[in-house]
Motif scaffolding. Structure first.
Motif, mmCIF file in Angstrom:
data_model
loop_
_atom_site.group_PDB
_atom_site.id
_atom_site.type_symbol
_atom_site.label_atom_id
_atom_site.label_comp_id
_atom_site.label_asym_id
_atom_site.label_seq_id
_atom_site.Cartn_x
_atom_site.Cartn_y
_atom_site.Cartn_z
ATOM 1 N N ALA A 544 0.817 -1.210 0.000
ATOM 2 C CA ALA A 544 0.000 0.000 0.000
ATOM 3 C C ALA A 544 0.851 1.260 0.000
ATOM 4 O O ALA A 544 0.423 2.305 -0.498
ATOM 5 C CB ALA A 544 -0.922 -0.010 1.215
ATOM 6 N N LYS A 545 2.076 1.195 0.536
ATOM 7 C CA LYS A 545 2.928 2.369 0.583
ATOM 8 C C LYS A 545 3.587 2.621 -0.769
ATOM 9 O O LYS A 545 3.707 3.763 -1.208
ATOM 10 C CB LYS A 545 3.995 2.187 1.664
ATOM 11 C CG LYS A 545 4.832 3.426 1.932
ATOM 12 C CD LYS A 545 5.795 3.179 3.078
ATOM 13 C CE LYS A 545 6.630 4.432 3.360
ATOM 14 N NZ LYS A 545 7.590 4.208 4.477
ATOM 15 N N SER A 546 4.019 1.532 -1.437
ATOM 16 C CA SER A 546 4.695 1.682 -2.728
ATOM 17 C C SER A 546 3.717 1.878 -3.867
ATOM 18 O O SER A 546 4.034 2.518 -4.868
ATOM 19 C CB SER A 546 5.549 0.440 -3.006
ATOM 20 O OG SER A 546 6.439 0.196 -1.946
ATOM 21 N N LEU A 547 2.536 1.291 -3.745
ATOM 22 C CA LEU A 547 1.513 1.381 -4.780
ATOM 23 C C LEU A 547 0.234 1.882 -4.116
ATOM 24 O O LEU A 547 -0.579 1.081 -3.644
ATOM 25 C CB LEU A 547 1.294 0.004 -5.414
ATOM 26 C CG LEU A 547 0.538 -0.051 -6.737
ATOM 27 C CD1 LEU A 547 1.283 0.698 -7.820
ATOM 28 C CD2 LEU A 547 0.334 -1.499 -7.157
ATOM 29 N N PRO A 548 0.039 3.185 -4.028
ATOM 30 C CA PRO A 548 -1.103 3.743 -3.283
ATOM 31 C C PRO A 548 -2.430 3.133 -3.715
ATOM 32 O O PRO A 548 -2.638 2.801 -4.884
ATOM 33 C CB PRO A 548 -1.038 5.237 -3.621
ATOM 34 C CG PRO A 548 0.398 5.487 -3.951
ATOM 35 C CD PRO A 548 0.884 4.239 -4.619
ATOM 36 N N THR A 549 -3.309 3.010 -2.745
ATOM 37 C CA THR A 549 -4.605 2.381 -3.007
ATOM 38 C C THR A 549 -5.393 3.118 -4.073
ATOM 39 O O THR A 549 -6.097 2.493 -4.876
ATOM 40 C CB THR A 549 -5.417 2.319 -1.702
ATOM 41 O OG1 THR A 549 -4.642 1.681 -0.696
ATOM 42 C CG2 THR A 549 -6.704 1.539 -1.910
ATOM 43 N N GLY A 550 -5.283 4.439 -4.114
ATOM 44 C CA GLY A 550 -6.004 5.198 -5.125
ATOM 45 C C GLY A 550 -5.592 4.836 -6.537
ATOM 46 O O GLY A 550 -6.370 4.989 -7.479
ATOM 47 N N ILE A 551 -4.366 4.331 -6.712
ATOM 48 C CA ILE A 551 -3.889 3.912 -8.028
ATOM 49 C C ILE A 551 -4.211 2.447 -8.275
ATOM 50 O O ILE A 551 -4.768 2.076 -9.313
ATOM 51 C CB ILE A 551 -2.374 4.171 -8.143
ATOM 52 C CG1 ILE A 551 -2.095 5.676 -8.115
ATOM 53 C CG2 ILE A 551 -1.811 3.539 -9.405
ATOM 54 C CD1 ILE A 551 -0.627 6.032 -8.096
#
Length: 740
Positions: A544-551
């Protein structure tokens, strides 16, 4: 009165009325039955399987005559219920699948031709040695030939039968066999004599008229005699290609494997014969490309996902490597149909066809484009437009190669504008520089700033495109999105834009620019696809930190190469994909370039992406550059232009200190968001309390409960921040920078 009290009352009445007639007792039983039925109908899940024929007041006349008024149950399966009358016919292919499939045909021809050429070279170089061995064995072969001819001429094979009849004193049978032997001997001696005379005359004639040919025939005779004299277990000429036969896939083998994967319903159905539980083969097992295909209906309640979860036990039962075994559902049939494809070789050992666009061809990004192959080595296509893309894997599994392949596809559409950002810094996207509108490799502050300025350009382009689409008439843009026809109109400037971010966790976690980069990328991922902007995000740490949930939650196309656990698997492919059997954890370290692809079609599928190395990529880009020069689309980095420097870069922590007064020890996040939007609307517009909290987490600042007064003057507690935490975070950050 509850149900138990009613039952007790009826028991007492029956005890007191022991002398009453049977009909009256039956009436009480009927009442009890009716009362119980009305109560139990609410709890018995099977109560609706029967209907009461007496509920409408009409009982059978036979029941009335006998005095029994208890309702007769009627089954719900009426024999008069009509069938749907729908029948589906499937025609079997006239030609075998390997003949109609280009990969299957090519693999079959290549295998046969390769073996033939190899055998020719193998035996050709050994011909002198073969001739020497056969010459040495010729005397033994000659003796065998003479002995065999003698036994044949004198009918030696019938001697044991004649001897047997003599011992049994069976005169009639012996005389019959003796006469048969005499006839055979006369005929065979005559044939042998004629052959000997003809051979002698032929040899003398050749000696006089063509001595050279006599030498040729004599040599051939010596070689034949050598073959005749060679030991049967040690032939002179052995096979050039040693075949290791794979076991042909058969129904019993498939059932044996399914029986041993540990599924109780499957094992029970197989032991009972299958048909009684809905399990059966729906078609013959056939060759399908470089492997076998078996179609079967699974027992009731068993799905293909149950089989996909047990690929290793299934491969063990089939005696194949796990890379050869690929169970999958059939999207054209019901949820219990299984397609079991068993390859001759593991997918990572099978020679893949060359990428069709490697040497020629153009691309329309609005149409499907071949980018890889499935297990059968059939072409797999992807449509990049109207989608945002996520690619995830552990290091060294082919993630960057796959993203570069997508950029090469985009480069072959001369209309497309490319943004290629490599935050690993190794220059894997370097081949695309001649066609890239924006390009950067590295993770220094100036590199991140370059990317931020490029993204600001994209955000402004996104807004411009929205206005253009809104102004177009419905007849030209009925779905309010960019189409291929609109992209062809240079005046509208609605050409495709493809932006790729490899190792995207680097910019998202940047302490100074990360918040704005994440905000713009999230907006592009949500609104960009409809406006002709495609974003590709690749990371080797899918969390979730490297690939934000919004993306990640808005990504349409998802490609997951090997990962190590369920959280990473579901972060890339989507929630519950691991539980459904789509597990990228099953790939081995040697399965480079092989991934699960989700979003193109109804179900995820296994794909081996085409391999294009750096040299091949440069060749493709050179062709793409020529196409773009002809089209007039060489811009930006490709001609040495840099993005325009935007407004001075912002500092989130410093901006919060500007909007939070010195006497405010704590403040609600929603107030911070409102004040930030007033300070920099081009950056913070649309921020909410949750946005503030999320963007402060990378700085080590967590939200806390803050007491305050609402606009109505009512005191309440909401989530907020402490000004002291902001000051501390700035001090620690500046201290680290000065130390560096």
């Amino acid at each position: 009165m509850n149900h138990e009290e009613e039952n007790e009352l009826f028991n007492r009445l029956e005890a007191d009325m022991g002398a009453v007639s049977g009909a009256e007792v039956v009436d009480l039983s009927k009442v009890r039955s009716a009362r119980a039925g009305s109560a139990d109908s609410h709890t018995d899940p099977t109560a609706d399987r029967w209907t009461d024929s007496g509920t409408d007041g009409s009982a059978d006349s036979d029941d009335e005559e006998s005095g029994d008024s208890v309702a007769r149950p009627v089954p719900v399966d009426s024999p008069a219920l009509p069938s749907p009358g729908v029948t589906t016919y499937k025609r079997r292919p006239i030609l075998p699948s390997w003949l109609t499939s280009k990969p299957g045909f090519v693999s079959t021809v290549q295998r046969a031709t390769g073996n033939a050429l190899y055998a020719t070279a193998y035996h050709g170089i050994r011909t002198p040695w073969y001739a020497l061995q056969l010459g040495l064995l010729a005397p033994r072969g000659t003796v065998r030939l003479i002995r065999g001819t003698n036994q044949w001429a004198w009918d030696a094979e019938g001697a044991p039968l004649r001897a047997y009849e003599v011992r049994m004193e069976n005169t009639a049978e012996y005389l019959k066999l003796s006469r048969q032997r005499d006839g055979r001997v006369r005929l065979r001696v005559l044939v042998a004599t004629v052959a000997l005379v003809f051979g002698t005359v032929f040899a003398l004639t050749m000696y006089v008229m063509a001595p050279g040919w006599l030498a040729v025939f004599a040599s051939a005779a010596v070689l034949v005699a050598g073959f005749w004299g060679a030991p049967q277990d040690q032939p002179v000429i052995g096979p050039a290609v040693l075949k290791t036969e794979l076991q042909k896939l058969t129904g019993p083998i498939v059932l044996r494997a399914l029986d041993n994967i540990g599924n109780a319903k499957l094992s029970a159905a197989i032991k009972k014969g299958g048909d009684m539980n809905g399990m059966r083969f729906t078609a013959e097992i056939t060759r399908d490309g470089p492997g076998y295909r078996a179609d079967l209906d699974l027992p009731w309640g068993v799905t293909p996902e149950d089989i996909m979860e047990a690929r290793k036990p299934l491969a063990s039962g089939l005696r194949r490597k796990v890379g050869c075994v690929w169970p999958s559902p059939d999207p054209t049939e019901h949820e219990g149909r299984l397609i079991l494809w068993v390859g001759d070789k593991p997918m990572n050992e099978t020679t893949k066809p060359a990428w069709p666009l490697l040497k020629s061809g153009t691309v329309d990004l609005f149409q499907p484009v071949v980018f890889g192959n499935d297990q059968r080595m059939g072409d797999v296509t992807v449509t990049l437009m109207f989608a945002s893309v996520v690619v995830g894997s552990i290091p060294r599994m082919g993630k960057t190669f796959l993203m570069r392949l997508f950029l090469l596809i985009a480069a072959l559409d001369p209309r497309a504008e490319l943004y290629a950002f490599d935050f690993k810094g190794t220059g894997d996207f370097g081949a695309l520089e001649p066609v890239a509108h924006r390009y950067r490799a590295g993770d220094d502050d100036e590199d991140i700033l370059y990317v931020l300025e490029s993204l600001r350009e994209l955000r402004e382009e996104l807004r411009r495109r929205a206005k253009v689409i809104r102004a177009l008439p419905r007849s030209r843009c009925p779905e309010s999105k960019v189409t291929s026809d609109l992209a062809n109109d240079k005046a509208l400037k609605l050409h495709p834009i493809v932006a790729a971010f490899d190792e995207c966790q680097v910019p998202f976690e940047h302490d100074k620019y990360g918040a704005e980069i994440e905000e713009i990328c999230t907006d592009l991922g949500k609104r960009g696809p409809a406006l002709g902007i495609v974003t590709l995000f690749g990371t080797q740490r899918p969390d979730a930190k490297s690939l934000p949930t919004g993306i990640s939650s808005n990504a349409v196309l998802r490609f997951c190469l090997k990962v190590m656990g369920q959280p990473a698997n579901d972060m890339v492919l989507g929630t519950s994909m691991y539980k459904a059997g789509y597990r990228a954890t099953m790939f081995s370290r040697s399965d480079r370039g092989i991934c699960w692809m989700a979003g193109e079609g109804d179900d995820p599928r296994i794909v081996a992406s085409a391999f294009v190395d750096a040299v091949g990529a440069e060749t493709v880009v050179a062709r793409a550059r020529k196409m773009r020069e002809d089209y007039g689309n060489i811009t930006g980095h490709a001609i040495g232009e840099q993005p325009e420097a935007g407004e001075a870069t912002f500092d989130l922590l410093a901006d919060i200190l500007r909007v939070v007064a010195a006497d405010e020890e704590k403040v609600w996040n929603e107030k911070v968001a409102t004040r930030l939007a007033s300070l920099r609307p081009e950056v913070y517009s649309g921020w909410k309390a949750e946005t503030v909290a999320k963007n402060l987490r990378p700085h080590g600042i967590t939200a806390l409960d803050v007491w305050g007064t609402s606009d109505r003057g009512k005191g309440t507690t909401r989530r907020g921040i402490a000004r002291a935490d902001i000051t501390k975070a700035i001090t620690e950050r500046d201290g680290k920078r000065s130390a560096d």
